[in-house]
Design an enzyme around this catalytic site. Structure first.
Site, PDB file in Angstrom:
ATOM      1  N   ARG A  44       0.935  -1.135   0.086  1.00 19.94           N
ATOM      2  CA  ARG A  44      -0.116   0.000  -0.017  1.00 19.94           C
ATOM      3  C   ARG A  44       0.753   1.129   0.049  1.00 19.94           C
ATOM      4  O   ARG A  44       0.591   2.249  -0.660  1.00 19.94           O
ATOM      5  CB  ARG A  44      -0.986   0.006   1.059  1.00 19.94           C
ATOM      6  N   SER A  93      -7.484   7.112  -0.358  1.00 22.95           N
ATOM      7  CA  SER A  93      -7.250   5.651  -0.295  1.00 22.95           C
ATOM      8  C   SER A  93      -8.064   4.814   0.616  1.00 22.95           C
ATOM      9  O   SER A  93      -7.994   5.330   1.848  1.00 22.95           O
ATOM     10  CB  SER A  93      -5.587   5.393  -0.097  1.00 22.95           C
ATOM     11  N   SER A  94      -9.052   4.106   0.333  1.00 21.20           N
ATOM     12  CA  SER A  94     -10.028   3.688   1.328  1.00 21.20           C
ATOM     13  C   SER A  94      -9.590   2.893   2.265  1.00 21.20           C
ATOM     14  O   SER A  94      -8.481   2.254   2.206  1.00 21.20           O
ATOM     15  CB  SER A  94     -11.191   3.035   0.224  1.00 21.20           C
ATOM     16  N   GLU A  95     -10.387   2.675   3.216  1.00 25.94           N
ATOM     17  CA  GLU A  95     -10.262   1.682   4.405  1.00 25.94           C
ATOM     18  C   GLU A  95      -9.804   0.305   3.722  1.00 25.94           C
ATOM     19  O   GLU A  95     -10.825  -0.231   3.252  1.00 25.94           O
ATOM     20  CB  GLU A  95     -11.248   1.603   5.393  1.00 25.94           C
ATOM     21  N   PRO A  96      -8.645  -0.258   3.925  1.00 24.92           N
ATOM     22  CA  PRO A  96      -8.307  -1.494   3.225  1.00 24.92           C
ATOM     23  C   PRO A  96      -9.310  -2.691   3.566  1.00 24.92           C
ATOM     24  O   PRO A  96      -9.777  -3.448   2.820  1.00 24.92           O
ATOM     25  CB  PRO A  96      -7.013  -1.871   3.925  1.00 24.92           C
TER      26      PRO A  96
END
Length: 415
Positions: A44, A93-96
């Site tokens: 990431r 960057s979205s919550e994984p």
């Protein structure tokens, strides 16, 4: 020091959270091996040059090489992108754990053509490229030039050869292309007619849809003939789409409602509506499921901004600022309006809307306080007939030239 921890240890810690993820409503889904492989193949932090945590818009952003950069990049939370000057962008960057959950719902397979709209700096594009394999292809679309350029550089640096990132406005960039899978990683109120044709027959899409109000749901949709049918629903909160899909207001300023403006010079009555909480600041999170329900079932429903709107931390973004958010009903034909704010319903004009609101709240309570998770959805063209398999208890909501047909699923279908 956190930065002395090897990248693999940061990855391991985050992936444990991804594997353990349980949605707010609905069943957890095991992470398949291909997606786990993609997670470790494409770290990431390699797709985030700089960020701020949600709700923080001041101070210097955290940049690559700064103390704490790696630790923050592997927290299970969204990361707000920043531009060259350090300004926070309306993109993240979205919550994984949640995005991996949605990716598993999407069920991407080798050889497929996949589209991501709102691809940011390209991390999900890279992950999906691993799932489709060398015979498949992933197309990412990003409207922000800064993020598009980063995505192109990041994918090139990671030697991704089966993915393309396009600069531009959502569906319009793809012209006559069709896809087996589609995922939007920003939420929209209005959706284009092109949504009905961009998928192959049987294709699947994950679409976060904004309601009137603050509630949102991400729907796993499948193309069936000339319509889209929701198979799974998840509660969510994404950054809003920009460009053409940003049309339509989910919250309107109270001064911009012409019906209410004609009526609210004199308050007819004020009554209490507390949802069981004594503190007005605690009520909005308990009212959120109600607003999700009314948005779908009640054409006269309105969500109001009563002051500066859209400011504050993540909690306010999700549940609303109790000082500047309200909701109610406005019925021009009856010359009536009612506005809920901080536990009080103010009635204007005639008492019809205040009575209707109280009755609808009681019905909602008796139905078990259903949130957006309880609702099924069919999307058709605006001139299409109602879906035949949901002829009773269906609520039509017009969104541009599309019709959204909402219905309450039986409990056993809420998966």
């Amino acid at each position: 020091m956190a930065e002395d921890i090897p990248v693999r240890q940061h990855q391991d810690a985050l992936f444990r959270q991804i594997e353990a993820y349980v949605p707010i409503r609905g069943r957890p889904i095991p992470i398949r091996l291909p997606l786990k492989e993609a997670f470790y193949r494409f770290p990431r932090h390699a797709f985030v040059n700089g960020y701020r945590r949600p709700g923080i818009s001041w101070g210097e952003p955290v940049m690559s090489g700064d103390p704490g950069f790696l630790a923050g990049a592997y927290e299970n939370r969204p990361l707000m992108y920043v531009d060259e000057s350090g300004r926070t962008l309306e993109a993240s960057s979205s919550e994984p754990a949640f995005i991996f959950h949605l990716a598993e719902l999407l069920d991407v397979r080798p050889g497929q053509r996949v589209l991501e709209i709102g691809c940011g700096t390209g991390w999900l594009v890279a992950l999906l490229s691993h799932l489709v394999g060398p015979e498949g292809h992933v197309t990412g679309v990003e409207i922000n030039p800064h993020l598009h350029a980063q995505a192109a550089r990041n994918l090139s640096a990671q030697s991704v050869t089966n993915a393309t990132v396009l600069a531009g406005d959502g569906f319009g960039v793809c012209k006559n292309q069709s896809f087996d899978r589609l995922i939007m990683t920003a939420s929209a109120f209005h959706l284009p007619h092109r949504l009905l044709t961009i998928l192959e027959s049987g294709g699947k899409a994950v679409i976060p849809i904004r309601n009137r109000g603050l509630a949102e749901e991400a729907h796993l949709l499948e193309r069936v003939d000339d319509r889209l049918e929701a198979r799974v629903t998840r509660l969510c909160k994404f950054v809003p789409m920009t460009g053409s899909s940003a049309t339509g207001a989910s919250v309107i300023h109270i001064d911009d409602d012409p019906v209410l403006n004609r009526l609210r010079s004199v308050t007819l009555s004020r009554t209490e509506m507390t949802f069981g909480q004594d503190n007005p600041g605690d009520m909005l999170r308990h009212a959120l499921p109600l607003t999700a329900c009314l948005s779908k079932t009640t054409p006269t429903f309105r969500a109001y901004a009563l002051g500066p709107y859209g400011r504050g931390g993540l909690d306010i973004a999700v549940f609303g600022d109790p000082d500047s958010y309200g909701f109610g009903l406005a019925d021009e034909a009856r010359g009536s309006a009612a506005v809920w704010h901080k536990g009080i319903v103010s009635a204007y004009g005639t008492p019809h809307c205040a009575s209707d609101l109280a009755e609808k709240v009681q019905r909602w309570i008796e139905a078990g306080r259903p949130s957006g998770f309880a609702f099924g959805l069919t999307i058709t063209a605006g001139d299409a007939a109602p879906p035949e398999d949901h002829m009773t208890g269906v609520y039509r909501e017009d969104r541009g030239d599309l019709a959204l047909w909402w219905y309450i699923r039986p409990p056993e279908q809420r998966i």
